[in-house]
Design a protein around this motif. Structure first.
Motif, short mmCIF file in Angstrom:
data_model
loop_
_atom_site.label_atom_id
_atom_site.label_comp_id
_atom_site.label_asym_id
_atom_site.label_seq_id
_atom_site.Cartn_x
_atom_site.Cartn_y
_atom_site.Cartn_z
N ASN A 35 0.79 -1.21 0.02
CA ASN A 35 0.06 0.04 0.02
C ASN A 35 0.97 1.14 0.04
O ASN A 35 1.43 1.46 1.00
CB ASN A 35 -1.01 -0.03 1.30
CG ASN A 35 -1.94 1.00 1.37
OD1 ASN A 35 -1.65 2.38 0.71
ND2 ASN A 35 -3.27 0.91 1.71
N GLU A 37 0.57 4.06 0.49
CA GLU A 37 0.32 5.33 1.56
C GLU A 37 0.98 4.74 2.85
O GLU A 37 1.68 5.56 3.66
CB GLU A 37 -1.15 5.39 1.72
CG GLU A 37 -1.82 6.38 0.52
CD GLU A 37 -3.23 6.88 0.77
OE1 GLU A 37 -3.85 6.15 1.73
OE2 GLU A 37 -3.85 7.31 -0.30
N GLN A 41 5.14 4.72 6.07
CA GLN A 41 5.26 4.63 7.53
C GLN A 41 6.32 3.71 7.94
O GLN A 41 6.35 3.62 9.21
CB GLN A 41 3.67 4.71 8.12
CG GLN A 41 2.68 5.58 7.56
CD GLN A 41 1.30 4.95 8.14
OE1 GLN A 41 1.26 4.29 9.00
NE2 GLN A 41 0.20 5.53 7.62
#
Length: 255
Positions: A35, A37, A41
């Motif tokens: 993913n 997005e 992180q």
């Protein structure tokens, strides 16, 4: 089954994970990596964990045992659902034989493609259900490209040769058809070398070919190929004995 380890080792982490996730959920970290997005992180230690996991998946994706494990699980689930029972679909472990040269490859292919005719379930190769030769013959009859689901025939060995089977498709179909006619008549007929360019190129005598294409599993239980290749194969595995040497010497050494 053709295993292309070199191609698998060239896959990116992204491609490895995408392929694995078609079959399995993976881990939370591999899901995050796919993913865009969520990937941002991930810290350095998490990315390293993803890379380590991807290497495990990569090895499984080109491992024959893992392929059979996945295939067996899928078939068992469907069969058990239909029969309303539980358990494995196949009782024993699958049989794996290394085909070390072109002669061994061709003999094994023809042996499998002629199974329905030897069992007297079909009368011609092109009508035999669940065989690759039927799909190939159908494509030729319909003047279509070779089936995408099968490894293609790419012609005789040459420089810059693409990946595929090292024979001419029409030569292989002619050879299987003529062999099938002899098998179907339940007698040993005459197989002309002039009508079999593949046999001529590999130097296989007609009697050798009939024995190879009709009794492949009876002759061989391990790796199959010419004596030199067979010795190299067993030495590479650290074996002290070269099994199947006499059969390969008798049936394939002229190839």
């Amino acid at each position: 089954m053709h295993v292309n380890q070199q191609q698998a080792e060239a896959w990116s982490v992204q491609e490895v994970l995408e392929r694995w996730h078609r079959l399995h959920k993976g881990t939370l970290l591999t899901q995050m990596y796919l993913n865009p997005e969520l990937r941002a992180q991930l810290d350095a230690s998490q990315l390293q964990c993803v890379n380590d996991t991807a290497e495990i998946y990569r090895q499984r994706l080109y491992d024959l045992s893992w392929f059979m494990r996945q295939l067996n699980e899928h078939i068992a689930r469907e069969a058990n659902k239909e029969d309303k029972c539980t358990g494995r679909f196949w009782e024993g472990r699958f049989k794996s034989q290394a085909l070390l040269d072109e002669a061994a490859l061709m003999a094994c292919m023809a042996y499998v493609d002629l199974n329905p005719i030897r069992a007297k379930m079909e009368t011609t190769p092109e009508s035999s259900k669940h065989t690759s030769v039927k799909l190939r013959a159908k494509a030729v009859q319909q003047k279509k490209a070779q089936p995408k689901t099968l490894f293609p025939f790419v012609g005789n060995p040459r420089n810059n040769m693409p990946q595929g089977l090292p024979f001419q498709l029409h030569h292989y179909l002619e050879l299987v058809d003529s062999t099938g006619r002899i098998v179907r008549e339940d007698k040993r007929g005459h197989l002309s070398l002039e009508a079999s360019p593949i046999m001529q190129r590999l130097g296989i005598a007609a009697e050798q070919w009939l024995s190879l294409s009709c009794e492949f599993e009876q002759h061989f239980s391990g790796a199959v190929g010419k004596e030199r290749l067979l010795r190299q194969y067993h030495q590479g595995l650290g074996h002290k004995r070269t099994t199947g040497l006499s059969r390969c010497r008798c049936l394939l050494n002229s190839a």
